[in-house]
Design an enzyme around this catalytic site. Structure first.
Site, PDB file in Angstrom:
ATOM      1  N   GLY A  46      -0.145   1.858  -1.468  1.00 41.57           N
ATOM      2  CA  GLY A  46      -0.455   2.481  -2.749  1.00 41.57           C
ATOM      3  C   GLY A  46      -0.352   1.444  -3.852  1.00 41.57           C
ATOM      4  O   GLY A  46       0.305   0.413  -3.677  1.00 41.57           O
ATOM      5  N   GLN A  51       1.179  -1.388 -12.380  1.00 39.29           N
ATOM      6  CA  GLN A  51       1.669  -2.532 -11.577  1.00 39.29           C
ATOM      7  C   GLN A  51       0.805  -3.769 -11.738  1.00 39.29           C
ATOM      8  O   GLN A  51       1.188  -4.862 -11.325  1.00 39.29           O
ATOM      9  CB  GLN A  51       1.713  -2.153 -10.081  1.00 39.29           C
ATOM     10  CG  GLN A  51       2.782  -1.122  -9.763  1.00 39.29           C
ATOM     11  CD  GLN A  51       2.818  -0.811  -8.281  1.00 39.29           C
ATOM     12  OE1 GLN A  51       2.040   0.001  -7.804  1.00 39.29           O
ATOM     13  NE2 GLN A  51       3.700  -1.469  -7.542  1.00 39.29           N
ATOM     14  N   CYS A 101       8.434  -0.981  -2.681  1.00 30.58           N
ATOM     15  CA  CYS A 101       7.517  -1.072  -3.818  1.00 30.58           C
ATOM     16  C   CYS A 101       7.059  -2.516  -3.958  1.00 30.58           C
ATOM     17  O   CYS A 101       7.875  -3.427  -3.891  1.00 30.58           O
ATOM     18  CB  CYS A 101       8.223  -0.615  -5.094  1.00 30.58           C
ATOM     19  SG  CYS A 101       7.152  -0.633  -6.542  1.00 30.58           S
ATOM     20  N   LEU A 102       5.763  -2.687  -4.143  1.00 33.34           N
ATOM     21  CA  LEU A 102       5.218  -4.045  -4.278  1.00 33.34           C
ATOM     22  C   LEU A 102       5.791  -4.763  -5.502  1.00 33.34           C
ATOM     23  O   LEU A 102       5.774  -5.990  -5.552  1.00 33.34           O
ATOM     24  CB  LEU A 102       3.690  -3.983  -4.365  1.00 33.34           C
ATOM     25  CG  LEU A 102       2.985  -3.500  -3.090  1.00 33.34           C
ATOM     26  CD1 LEU A 102       1.500  -3.270  -3.348  1.00 33.34           C
ATOM     27  CD2 LEU A 102       3.179  -4.499  -1.951  1.00 33.34           C
ATOM     28  N   HIS A 143       5.559   8.643  -5.646  1.00 32.45           N
ATOM     29  CA  HIS A 143       5.957   7.277  -6.017  1.00 32.45           C
ATOM     30  C   HIS A 143       4.961   6.700  -7.033  1.00 32.45           C
ATOM     31  O   HIS A 143       5.362   6.106  -8.038  1.00 32.45           O
ATOM     32  CB  HIS A 143       6.023   6.441  -4.731  1.00 32.45           C
ATOM     33  CG  HIS A 143       6.306   4.986  -4.901  1.00 32.45           C
ATOM     34  ND1 HIS A 143       7.449   4.376  -4.407  1.00 32.45           N
ATOM     35  CD2 HIS A 143       5.586   3.988  -5.479  1.00 32.45           C
ATOM     36  CE1 HIS A 143       7.416   3.080  -4.700  1.00 32.45           C
ATOM     37  NE2 HIS A 143       6.286   2.812  -5.346  1.00 32.45           N
ATOM     38  N   GLU A 144       3.667   6.898  -6.775  1.00 29.48           N
ATOM     39  CA  GLU A 144       2.633   6.359  -7.682  1.00 29.48           C
ATOM     40  C   GLU A 144       2.598   7.113  -9.008  1.00 29.48           C
ATOM     41  O   GLU A 144       2.421   6.503 -10.067  1.00 29.48           O
ATOM     42  CB  GLU A 144       1.245   6.410  -7.024  1.00 29.48           C
ATOM     43  CG  GLU A 144       1.106   5.673  -5.701  1.00 29.48           C
ATOM     44  CD  GLU A 144       1.655   4.271  -5.688  1.00 29.48           C
ATOM     45  OE1 GLU A 144       1.741   3.631  -6.759  1.00 29.48           O
ATOM     46  OE2 GLU A 144       2.034   3.801  -4.600  1.00 29.48           O
ATOM     47  N   HIS A 147       5.134   5.737 -11.282  1.00 26.06           N
ATOM     48  CA  HIS A 147       4.719   4.477 -11.919  1.00 26.06           C
ATOM     49  C   HIS A 147       3.946   4.737 -13.220  1.00 26.06           C
ATOM     50  O   HIS A 147       4.064   3.983 -14.177  1.00 26.06           O
ATOM     51  CB  HIS A 147       3.819   3.664 -10.979  1.00 26.06           C
ATOM     52  CG  HIS A 147       4.550   2.783 -10.016  1.00 26.06           C
ATOM     53  ND1 HIS A 147       5.488   1.851 -10.413  1.00 26.06           N
ATOM     54  CD2 HIS A 147       4.451   2.657  -8.668  1.00 26.06           C
ATOM     55  CE1 HIS A 147       5.935   1.205  -9.340  1.00 26.06           C
ATOM     56  NE2 HIS A 147       5.325   1.680  -8.264  1.00 26.06           N
TER      57      HIS A 147
END
Ligand code: GNR
Ligand code: NI
Length: 177
Positions: A46, A51, A101-102, A143-144, A147
């Site tokens: 994702g 991000q 998480c990236l 999660h997204e 963000h």
């Protein structure tokens, strides 16, 4: 294809709220494609616009599992684009997933969230969609969505754990990795 650089948790964009998209234009579709390319290259399942420093309410994901019967190295791709997403229902039932998480590289922690959600959004054609999600898809959508409001999964951990993670990430940034 060209990709974005992914911001780390120490950068301010990850703590800001994203703005709604007023119209799904070719420019937005190009943004979605570049976000998908960035996500696949990372690799991740994702990616939210914040991000990559773009403060718009859009995220992409692909939670397709590798299936049997595919040739070696062949991947089954199921890219999804969510524009102006809203959670319209979430289950009382909760489950726990180990999240990563990236923007917080190398950290994996268990987070409790509603097991199922219904999410309403615009797809890449600007059409209204509503889906019910379960399992990894549900976790990833939540999660997204976080963000887009400047929330990170470490915000659900104890302060002690969060402080340790922040220190660790800051240290690795300083070391230049
Ligand atoms: O690649 C990712 N994996 C992942 C695993 C468990 C729960 C959430 C995620 S999302 C993450 C990519 C990312 O940082 N998206 O914002
Ligand atoms: Ni993330």
């Amino acid at each position: 294809m060209e990709t974005f650089d992914i911001c780390l948790m120490t950068e301010a964009c990850l703590r800001q709220k994203c703005e709604p998209i007023t119209e799904v234009t070719d420019e937005i579709r190009a943004l979605a494609d570049k976000m998908l390319a960035t996500m696949y290259a990372a690799p991740g399942i994702g990616l939210a616009a914040s991000q990559v420093g773009v403060m718009k309410r859009i995220f992409v994901l692909d939670v397709a599992e590798r299936e049997e019967g595919l040739e070696d190295g062949e991947e089954k791709k199921e890219p999804m684009v969510f524009i102006n997403p809203e959670i319209v229902w979430s289950s009382d039932e909760k489950n726990i997933y180990q999240e990563g998480c990236l923007s917080i590289p190398g950290i994996y922690e268990e987070v409790e969230r509603p097991t199922k959600v219904r999410v309403k959004y615009l797809d890449r054609d600007g059409a209204v969609q509503e889906i019910e999600a379960d399992g990894l898809l549900s976790t990833c959508i939540q999660h997204e969505m976080d963000h887009l409001d400047g929330v990170l999964f470490i915000d659900y951990l104890s302060r002690l754990k969060r402080d340790r993670i922040t220190k660790k990430v800051k240290k690795s940034v300083k070391a230049g990795s």
